[in-house]
Design a protein around this motif. Sequence first.
Motif, PDB file in Angstrom:
ATOM      1  N   UNK A 213       4.114 -22.120  57.597  1.00 21.31           N
ATOM      2  CA  UNK A 213       3.119 -22.448  56.571  1.00 21.31           C
ATOM      3  C   UNK A 213       3.296 -21.545  55.352  1.00 21.31           C
ATOM      4  N   UNK A 214       2.848 -22.023  54.212  1.00 21.86           N
ATOM      5  CA  UNK A 214       2.977 -21.269  52.960  1.00 21.86           C
ATOM      6  C   UNK A 214       2.307 -19.907  53.086  1.00 21.86           C
ATOM      7  N   UNK A 215       3.011 -18.870  52.614  1.00 17.74           N
ATOM      8  CA  UNK A 215       2.472 -17.525  52.734  1.00 17.74           C
ATOM      9  C   UNK A 215       3.118 -16.590  51.733  1.00 17.74           C
ATOM     10  N   UNK A 216       2.452 -15.479  51.519  1.00 16.87           N
ATOM     11  CA  UNK A 216       2.932 -14.404  50.662  1.00 16.87           C
ATOM     12  C   UNK A 216       2.960 -13.128  51.497  1.00 16.87           C
ATOM     13  N   UNK A 217       4.123 -12.467  51.533  1.00 19.61           N
ATOM     14  CA  UNK A 217       4.280 -11.241  52.315  1.00 19.61           C
ATOM     15  C   UNK A 217       3.710 -10.032  51.576  1.00 19.61           C
ATOM     16  N   UNK A 218       3.091  -9.131  52.352  1.00 20.31           N
ATOM     17  CA  UNK A 218       2.633  -7.851  51.823  1.00 20.31           C
ATOM     18  C   UNK A 218       3.022  -6.734  52.791  1.00 20.31           C
ATOM     19  N   UNK A 219       3.466  -5.619  52.246  1.00 18.11           N
ATOM     20  CA  UNK A 219       3.578  -4.381  53.008  1.00 18.11           C
ATOM     21  C   UNK A 219       2.911  -3.297  52.176  1.00 18.11           C
ATOM     22  N   UNK A 220       1.875  -2.674  52.738  1.00 13.44           N
ATOM     23  CA  UNK A 220       1.067  -1.719  51.985  1.00 13.44           C
ATOM     24  C   UNK A 220       1.111  -0.360  52.686  1.00 13.44           C
ATOM     25  N   UNK A 221       1.498   0.655  51.910  1.00 16.19           N
ATOM     26  CA  UNK A 221       1.593   2.017  52.425  1.00 16.19           C
ATOM     27  C   UNK A 221       0.730   2.945  51.576  1.00 16.19           C
ATOM     28  N   UNK A 222       0.009   3.842  52.243  1.00 18.29           N
ATOM     29  CA  UNK A 222      -0.810   4.817  51.525  1.00 18.29           C
ATOM     30  C   UNK A 222      -0.975   6.052  52.402  1.00 18.29           C
ATOM     31  N   UNK A 223      -0.977   7.204  51.764  1.00 15.21           N
ATOM     32  CA  UNK A 223      -1.119   8.450  52.499  1.00 15.21           C
ATOM     33  C   UNK A 223      -2.453   8.488  53.238  1.00 15.21           C
ATOM     34  N   UNK A 224      -2.390   8.822  54.528  1.00 11.08           N
ATOM     35  CA  UNK A 224      -3.594   8.909  55.338  1.00 11.08           C
ATOM     36  C   UNK A 224      -3.985   7.617  56.022  1.00 11.08           C
ATOM     37  N   UNK A 225      -3.172   6.570  55.811  1.00 11.35           N
ATOM     38  CA  UNK A 225      -3.478   5.266  56.400  1.00 11.35           C
ATOM     39  C   UNK A 225      -2.258   4.693  57.119  1.00 11.35           C
ATOM     40  N   UNK A 226      -2.528   3.863  58.122  1.00  6.55           N
ATOM     41  CA  UNK A 226      -1.444   3.170  58.801  1.00  6.55           C
ATOM     42  C   UNK A 226      -0.820   2.143  57.859  1.00  6.55           C
ATOM     43  N   UNK A 227       0.511   2.026  57.913  1.00  7.72           N
ATOM     44  CA  UNK A 227       1.189   1.008  57.118  1.00  7.72           C
ATOM     45  C   UNK A 227       0.774  -0.384  57.595  1.00  7.72           C
TER      46      UNK A 227
END
Length: 277
Positions: A213-227
């Motif tokens: 199905x139609x989708x947009x990928x995201x990968x989000x990284x931030x200090x102090x948080x799980x990727x």
Amino acid sequence: MRNLNQDNITQAVLARLANTPDSRLHEIMTALVQHLHAFAREVKLTEAEWFAGIQYLTATGQKCSDTRQEFILLSDVLGLSMLTVAMNNDKPQGCTEATVFGPFYVEGAPHYEHGEDVANGASGEPCLVRGTVRGLDGKPVANATIEVWQADNEGHYDVQKPGLTQPQARGVLTSGADGGFHFKTIVAEAYPIPTDGPVGDMLNATKRHPWRPAHLHFMIKAEGYETLITHVFRDGDQYLDSDAVFGVRQSLVADWAKQPDGSYLLNYDFVLNPVAR
């Protein structure tokens, strides 16, 4: 040990693993041998079938390249990728759910400022994407690295296009002080996973469709948080209930709202899980 047979060979192999220094490796290898041997016994595996399996895995490896990971694709369509994601991402309620990584992520995507067009010439209807990145406590997460990538309206990622000299429909942004972000791109469309390799052969043999199905990928990284590795899926897509890689989660389905000028708007907010201390 000599004169091994189908009744005692499993224990003989396990005995050879007994001195494995790494306890986790020993645990994994022991279980792997036990399950593989049990599988062969259960289906009464023939030598011809075993050799065909070896040839299949060989062909899968040969299909891999810097821009195509056929083994990830195989894991995806067998549900193993999503099973592993689900087991390792049991986040508290309220966090954005994770889903499969997919075979078309590429390191080194270009960086964009808010409001810029990450499509960079990819074909498709124009779309504005905006949202926020927050922690589970509701506080905005500033300076989060947000990587996005998607297929064009023909169902192809840029790395599937021979001769293309610049990245398209992928990029890296950084969340603002309020956790916000926005960028231009193209509308996500459903597409078939590649079927010109061993994975496609397996899908054909088992009478399965290859569509995502139609989708947009995201990968989000931030200090102090799980990727966070996830998708946002387009509501109303006909393949939401039969995704070829089993990646859909209802909480990740969102509306691409058509605007008066004919473009589209996607609003989606992400909630990150803090790293356990």
